[in-house]
Every structure is written in C-alpha cells, then in structure tokens.
Scaffold this motif. Sequence first.
Motif, PDB file in Angstrom:
ATOM      1  N   ALA A   1      13.173  -3.939   1.807  1.00 46.51           N
ATOM      2  CA  ALA A   1      14.328  -3.876   0.908  1.00 46.51           C
ATOM      3  C   ALA A   1      13.972  -4.416  -0.474  1.00 46.51           C
ATOM      4  O   ALA A   1      14.386  -3.853  -1.496  1.00 46.51           O
ATOM      5  N   ALA A   2      13.193  -5.497  -0.511  1.00 48.43           N
ATOM      6  CA  ALA A   2      12.795  -6.067  -1.799  1.00 48.43           C
ATOM      7  C   ALA A   2      11.914  -5.096  -2.577  1.00 48.43           C
ATOM      8  O   ALA A   2      12.078  -4.927  -3.794  1.00 48.43           O
ATOM      9  N   HIS A   3      10.970  -4.448  -1.905  1.00 52.69           N
ATOM     10  CA  HIS A   3      10.101  -3.466  -2.557  1.00 52.69           C
ATOM     11  C   HIS A   3      10.928  -2.312  -3.132  1.00 52.69           C
ATOM     12  O   HIS A   3      10.702  -1.889  -4.274  1.00 52.69           O
ATOM     13  N   LEU A   4      11.868  -1.814  -2.332  1.00 59.84           N
ATOM     14  CA  LEU A   4      12.632  -0.655  -2.778  1.00 59.84           C
ATOM     15  C   LEU A   4      13.639  -1.029  -3.852  1.00 59.84           C
ATOM     16  O   LEU A   4      13.922  -0.219  -4.751  1.00 59.84           O
ATOM     17  N   ALA A   5      14.175  -2.244  -3.795  1.00 61.41           N
ATOM     18  CA  ALA A   5      15.081  -2.697  -4.851  1.00 61.41           C
ATOM     19  C   ALA A   5      14.332  -2.787  -6.179  1.00 61.41           C
ATOM     20  O   ALA A   5      14.846  -2.377  -7.228  1.00 61.41           O
TER      21      ALA A   5
ATOM     22  N   ALA B   1       0.814  -1.219   0.000  1.00 65.44           N
ATOM     23  CA  ALA B   1       0.000   0.000   0.000  1.00 65.44           C
ATOM     24  C   ALA B   1       0.849   1.272   0.000  1.00 65.44           C
ATOM     25  O   ALA B   1       0.301   2.374  -0.131  1.00 65.44           O
ATOM     26  N   LEU B   2       2.158   1.139   0.129  1.00 63.51           N
ATOM     27  CA  LEU B   2       2.996   2.332   0.167  1.00 63.51           C
ATOM     28  C   LEU B   2       2.931   3.090  -1.160  1.00 63.51           C
ATOM     29  O   LEU B   2       3.036   2.489  -2.232  1.00 63.51           O
ATOM     30  N   PRO B   3       2.784   4.397  -1.108  1.00 63.76           N
ATOM     31  CA  PRO B   3       2.673   5.210  -2.328  1.00 63.76           C
ATOM     32  C   PRO B   3       4.060   5.509  -2.908  1.00 63.76           C
ATOM     33  O   PRO B   3       4.601   6.601  -2.735  1.00 63.76           O
ATOM     34  N   LEU B   4       4.626   4.566  -3.634  1.00 65.75           N
ATOM     35  CA  LEU B   4       5.991   4.706  -4.150  1.00 65.75           C
ATOM     36  C   LEU B   4       6.068   5.462  -5.472  1.00 65.75           C
ATOM     37  O   LEU B   4       7.153   5.899  -5.867  1.00 65.75           O
ATOM     38  N   GLU B   5       4.953   5.633  -6.156  1.00 62.93           N
ATOM     39  CA  GLU B   5       4.958   6.279  -7.461  1.00 62.93           C
ATOM     40  C   GLU B   5       5.489   7.712  -7.345  1.00 62.93           C
ATOM     41  O   GLU B   5       4.975   8.527  -6.575  1.00 62.93           O
TER      42      GLU B   5
END
Length: 257
Positions: free
Chosen positions: A121-125, A94-98
């Motif tokens: 870490a996996a999401h950010l990678a 649900a994190l708004p990474l866009e």
Amino acid sequence: MGFSADWLALREPADIAARDAGLLAGAVAAAGADPVILDLGCGTGSTLRTLAPHLPAHARWHLVDNDPALLERAATEAPGRAETHALDLRDLDALPLEGVTLVTASALLDLMPAPWIAALAAHLAKAGLPFYGALSYDGAMTWDPAFPEDAQITRAFNDHQRGDKGLGPALGPDAATRAAAIFAAAGFRVTEGDSPWRLDAETAPLQRALLEGIAGAAAETGAVGAAAWGDRRAAAAADSLCVIGHRDLLALPARQP
C-alpha cells in the motif's frame, strides 16, 4: 508458495463467476484509456483473461510470478503485449511500476502477512497507483446438506490459513478486512464487495479438489476426523451446494501519477 496449473484451471470458472461486477468495472475504469496492468502472482493469467474482454485491445501487461512455467503460459494470453517478471514478492522494490496504470492481484492477499500488504500500500500510494485485489478468502464456508463437523473443520482450516506461506504469518481469512483497513490508512478510497464461490453439481470436481485441501489442512492442525469428513463430503459433492466466502476490494489513490 505456489499452485499447480491444474488447480488454477479448475478454479478459474468459479473465480470468474464470483467476482464483484461493480468492482471489476471500477478497476477497468481506473486502468484508464491506455491500460498498463501489473498483475501480482499472475499464475497462468486468470486475471488477464478475466479483464481482457473489458479492456481496449491494446492493453499491456506486466505479469509477476515466481514460477517461470506459469509465467510462460500466462504470457501467451496477450502475445506481444505482455512482459513477464520472475520475481520474489518479498522484494517490492523490484516491481516494475514505471508506466503502470493499475495493479492487480487475485487470490493472493490471504496468503500474505499484514506487513507485506502495508508495504505494498505504501509503494502504491507513493506512485499514485490504484489497486484491485480480488477473491480473498474470508473464512466463511457453508454446505447444504450440513454435517455436524462442518463448523469444527472450518475453524481448523481457517487456523491453518493463518500459517506462514513463505513471507511470515498469513492473514488468511482476515485478509479482506485487514487489507481494506490498511489501504484506507494509506490514504486510498476503498470499496469492497462480496465474491463468493457458489459450487453445485456442475462444479463437483472443484468441490472434491477443494475438499481434499480443506481436510488435509484441518488435519494438520490436529482436527479429529478431518479426513473422514473430507471423504464423506467428497462422496456427496454431486448432490451438495457449497458457498465459499471471498471478498474483492478496489483501492483508489488520493493522487494520480
């Protein structure tokens, strides 16, 4: 898992003074010329207030916390440039990474279990996003003058910090080293730095509040004499020097978005 606004205000000057200056500068550089920063567990906006003087005036923020009152307070620090998100950090999807250029978290990793940090870490990678994680407690506490019970109470407190804070057994004092290894294994270039609190007579109110928490946590683990130790330390706070160890990390991705 949450903290009062009063406690967050009390600790903020010590947090700002403690941050590793080199890693803070590296985080600002990683955010880019048009920063959009996602702050996890933002509280009242301490990370925003700390980074803002180093960022362009048009920097934008996504502030994430599970406490609407804290989010409302934090958003006032960047009027018109901050979007709030009342989210449960269990749900990383649900994190708004866009559009985000930097992800930050302060005094958060030591509350989290290793699987959560690995998932982050996996999401950010995957997104190619840098991460700046500051002020993770590292298990070290020293006091001057020293008391005979200091080491026992520190061990008991550290054991308590490894308890479940709502998402599984927390890494507590192991968070800094484990998080660095997790991000490195995920392909990030990781830099670390020390960010200890250095508390003296000028920060006696913070010392006393901290001591209440340490003694209470140690007592919950069964440490004998924890309350008495806390009372003695609190009485001596105006004449004591205290160093509480923390670590900062900056993890830069192998690829940019």
